[in-house]
Design a protein around this motif. Structure first.
Motif, PDB file in Angstrom:
ATOM      1  N   ARG A  13      -7.468  -4.965   2.879  1.00  0.00           N
ATOM      2  CA  ARG A  13      -7.138  -6.654   3.887  1.00  0.00           C
ATOM      3  C   ARG A  13      -8.167  -7.300   3.891  1.00  0.00           C
ATOM      4  O   ARG A  13      -9.328  -7.036   4.162  1.00  0.00           O
ATOM      5  N   ALA A  22      -2.332   3.396   1.512  1.00  0.00           N
ATOM      6  CA  ALA A  22      -0.918   3.395   1.631  1.00  0.00           C
ATOM      7  C   ALA A  22      -0.217   4.593   0.911  1.00  0.00           C
ATOM      8  O   ALA A  22       0.674   5.281   1.755  1.00  0.00           O
ATOM      9  N   ASN A  42       7.541   4.250   9.904  1.00  0.00           N
ATOM     10  CA  ASN A  42       7.191   2.717   9.369  1.00  0.00           C
ATOM     11  C   ASN A  42       5.685   3.230   9.086  1.00  0.00           C
ATOM     12  O   ASN A  42       4.852   3.763   9.631  1.00  0.00           O
ATOM     13  N   GLY A  43       5.479   2.431   8.020  1.00  0.00           N
ATOM     14  CA  GLY A  43       4.039   2.342   7.347  1.00  0.00           C
ATOM     15  C   GLY A  43       3.778   3.615   6.882  1.00  0.00           C
ATOM     16  O   GLY A  43       2.519   3.835   6.231  1.00  0.00           O
ATOM     17  N   ALA A  44       4.526   4.522   6.564  1.00  0.00           N
ATOM     18  CA  ALA A  44       4.206   5.948   5.777  1.00  0.00           C
ATOM     19  C   ALA A  44       3.953   5.492   4.268  1.00  0.00           C
ATOM     20  O   ALA A  44       3.501   6.547   3.624  1.00  0.00           O
ATOM     21  N   GLY A  45       4.265   4.554   3.522  1.00  0.00           N
ATOM     22  CA  GLY A  45       4.084   4.340   2.498  1.00  0.00           C
ATOM     23  C   GLY A  45       5.257   4.536   1.530  1.00  0.00           C
ATOM     24  O   GLY A  45       5.227   4.322   0.132  1.00  0.00           O
ATOM     25  N   LYS A  46       6.679   4.338   1.916  1.00  0.00           N
ATOM     26  CA  LYS A  46       7.547   4.302   1.358  1.00  0.00           C
ATOM     27  C   LYS A  46       7.829   3.148   0.398  1.00  0.00           C
ATOM     28  O   LYS A  46       8.153   3.273  -0.900  1.00  0.00           O
ATOM     29  N   SER A  47       7.922   1.978   0.996  1.00  0.00           N
ATOM     30  CA  SER A  47       8.144   0.682   0.159  1.00  0.00           C
ATOM     31  C   SER A  47       7.029   0.764  -1.035  1.00  0.00           C
ATOM     32  O   SER A  47       7.273   0.328  -1.909  1.00  0.00           O
ATOM     33  N   THR A  48       5.717   1.009  -0.604  1.00  0.00           N
ATOM     34  CA  THR A  48       4.713   0.975  -1.634  1.00  0.00           C
ATOM     35  C   THR A  48       4.958   1.932  -2.770  1.00  0.00           C
ATOM     36  O   THR A  48       4.841   1.594  -4.045  1.00  0.00           O
TER      37      THR A  48
HETATM   38  N1  LIG Z   1       0.119  -6.241   0.642  1.00  0.00           N
HETATM   39  C1  LIG Z   1      -0.377  -5.301   1.368  1.00  0.00           C
HETATM   40  N2  LIG Z   1      -1.624  -5.538   1.908  1.00  0.00           N
HETATM   41  C2  LIG Z   1      -2.186  -4.911   3.100  1.00  0.00           C
HETATM   42  N3  LIG Z   1      -1.695  -3.749   3.588  1.00  0.00           N
HETATM   43  C3  LIG Z   1      -0.228  -3.256   2.801  1.00  0.00           C
HETATM   44  C4  LIG Z   1       0.299  -4.012   1.960  1.00  0.00           C
HETATM   45  N4  LIG Z   1       1.515  -3.777   1.640  1.00  0.00           N
HETATM   46  C5  LIG Z   1       1.531  -2.498   2.516  1.00  0.00           C
HETATM   47  N5  LIG Z   1       0.445  -2.372   3.292  1.00  0.00           N
HETATM   48  C6  LIG Z   1       0.201  -1.239   4.272  1.00  0.00           C
HETATM   49  O1  LIG Z   1       0.290  -0.158   3.670  1.00  0.00           O
HETATM   50  C7  LIG Z   1       0.815   0.993   4.661  1.00  0.00           C
HETATM   51  C8  LIG Z   1       2.140   1.465   3.831  1.00  0.00           C
HETATM   52  O2  LIG Z   1       3.289   0.442   3.954  1.00  0.00           O
HETATM   53  P1  LIG Z   1       4.539   0.690   3.367  1.00  0.00           P
HETATM   54  O3  LIG Z   1       5.354  -0.698   3.612  1.00  0.00           O
HETATM   55  O4  LIG Z   1       4.561   1.205   1.921  1.00  0.00           O
HETATM   56  O5  LIG Z   1       5.289   1.427   4.401  1.00  0.00           O
HETATM   57  P2  LIG Z   1       6.812   1.946   4.746  1.00  0.00           P
HETATM   58  O6  LIG Z   1       6.743   3.497   4.725  1.00  0.00           O
HETATM   59  O7  LIG Z   1       7.845   1.213   3.505  1.00  0.00           O
HETATM   60  O8  LIG Z   1       7.052   1.276   6.127  1.00  0.00           O
HETATM   61  P3  LIG Z   1       8.464   0.585   6.646  1.00  0.00           P
HETATM   62  O9  LIG Z   1       9.429   2.012   6.818  1.00  0.00           O
HETATM   63  O10 LIG Z   1       8.129   0.038   7.689  1.00  0.00           O
HETATM   64  O11 LIG Z   1       9.071   0.148   5.487  1.00  0.00           O
HETATM   65  C9  LIG Z   1       1.201   0.189   5.928  1.00  0.00           C
HETATM   66  O12 LIG Z   1      -0.075   0.667   6.619  1.00  0.00           O
HETATM   67  C10 LIG Z   1       1.254  -1.300   5.281  1.00  0.00           C
HETATM   68  O13 LIG Z   1       0.656  -1.967   6.435  1.00  0.00           O
END
Ligand SMILES: Nc1ncnc2c1ncn2[C@@H]1O[C@H](COP(=O)(O)OP(=O)(O)OP(=O)(O)O)[C@@H](O)[C@H]1O
Length: 328
Positions: A13, A22, A42-48
């Motif tokens: 960040r 992530a 939320n924030g577990a890393g699924k979308s990443t």
């Molecule tokens: N571009 C980015 N820059 C900085 N931090 C990021 C970025 N993208 C994701 N994160 C962080 O990485 C972590 C995982 O995010 P991610 O979106 O993969 O979670 P998620 O499981 O998909 O959550 P959700 O269910 O809320 O969509 C979180 O802490 C998020 O804040």
């Protein structure tokens, strides 16, 4: 269909140069034809993870092959073979549904004639024919999601990624979207990899459930396996009289497959509930009731409770999947 090894992604960040891990060392193998639900708070890393597997985001380290292509070495081969329906609406607001599908086909290198033919096939398959000349802004949430799914299917991918396909829809539209997802799978044998916040959907629809937390996989199996191994059944007894609580807990301890609640917890109103973890609620219930009666405990209500995937997550982490993560 998917083979990931030690897949990791760290974000830095800008402010304060804070590092966020992530996704941390994800190993995953998915067989062709599987419907896999990828769960986590939320924030577990699924979308990443999804963005890395779909080549939209390069991993910091680790590797993966998806539909036979290397995500880092040959991303365009991966993209040709997969579809991705993101959380955001894919269709533009101002183009008619059919035109949008034709444009997508042409973007994948189809001739105009082939793209039109393919658009017609998908309009029929996703029951969008009547909506073909409308623009997405005039559609309901469920109809719009179907258009997004159709757009992800234009190039007939072997593997479809769906990020929260049913989020934000009313229960009727959710059921409808699921009906299409399941039908698609039945008709095409496509591999489906989806994230969802709705645990009951993952429980009833997916053949395999992978739960991630803080960037790591913490559970992987069928919903039934995970529930049986990690959560187990429970019997909830409502006591007529709070003064029976100590005796009830003594009896409960004889049946409990894990340490029972030390004290009965009030369940909203005045009457206390004793919760007893047992291997099989159906067979244990009559014996527990007989033992309670023998000890002079007056039971007002009794029910066997099957575990949910949330109980699995709770057993693994001490937190509920439906609770929001504290904001960092
Ligand atoms: N571009 C980015 N820059 C900085 N931090 C990021 C970025 N993208 C994701 N994160 C962080 O990485 C972590 C995982 O995010 P991610 O979106 O993969 O979670 P998620 O499981 O998909 O959550 P959700 O269910 O809320 O969509 C979180 O802490 C998020 O804040």
């Amino acid at each position: 269909m998917i083979h990931a090894r030690k897949l990791s992604r760290t974000f830095t960040r800008k402010r304060g140069k804070e590092r966020v891990e992530a996704v941390r060392g994800l190993d995953l193998d998915v067989e062709a034809g599987t419907l896999l639900a990828f769960l986590g708070p939320n924030g577990a890393g699924k979308s990443t993870t999804l963005r890395m597997l779909t080549t939209l985001l390069p991993p910091t380290s680790g590797s993966a092959t998806v539909a036979g292509g290397d995500i880092a070495g040959d991303p365009s081969a991966v993209r040709r073979r997969i579809g991705y329906v993101s959380q955001k609406n894919a269709a533009s607001d101002h183009h008619r549904v059919r035109d949008e599908l034709v444009a997508q086909g042409k973007a994948y290198g189809m001739t105009r004639a082939r793209a039109k033919e393919r658009a017609d096939e998908l309009l029929d398959r996703l029951e969008l024919r009547e909506l073909a000349d409308r623009t997405p802004t005039t559609l309901s949430g469920g109809q719009r999601r179907r258009v997004d799914i159709a757009l992800g299917l234009v190039h007939a991918p072997e593997l479809l990624f769906l990020d929260e396909p049913s989020t934000g829809l009313d229960p009727h539209s959710r059921a409808e979207v699921w009906e299409f997802i399941l039908r698609l799978r039945e008709e095409s044998g496509m591999t489906l990899f989806l994230t969802t916040h709705y645990l009951e959907e993952a429980d009833t629809m997916a053949e395999r459930v992978v739960i991630v937390d803080r960037g790591r996989t913490i559970a992987d199996g069928t919903a039934d396996e995970l529930k049986a191994e990690l959560a187990g059944d429970r019997i909830d007894l409502g006591l007529r009289d709070t003064s029976d609580a100590a005796r009830a807990n003594g009896v409960a301890a004889r049946f409990a497959s894990a340490p029972a609640d030390p004290s009965p917890t009030p369940s909203g109103t005045a009457d206390p509930t004793v919760r007893i973890p047992v291997p099989n609620a159906d067979s244990a219930l009559p014996e527990v009731l007989a033992a309670m009666e023998g000890a002079g405990v007056k039971v007002a209500t009794a029910r066997g409770v099957r575990p949910t995937l949330d109980d699995v997550f709770l057993a693994l982490t001490g937190r509920s999947l439906t609770e929001e993560e504290p904001t960092e």
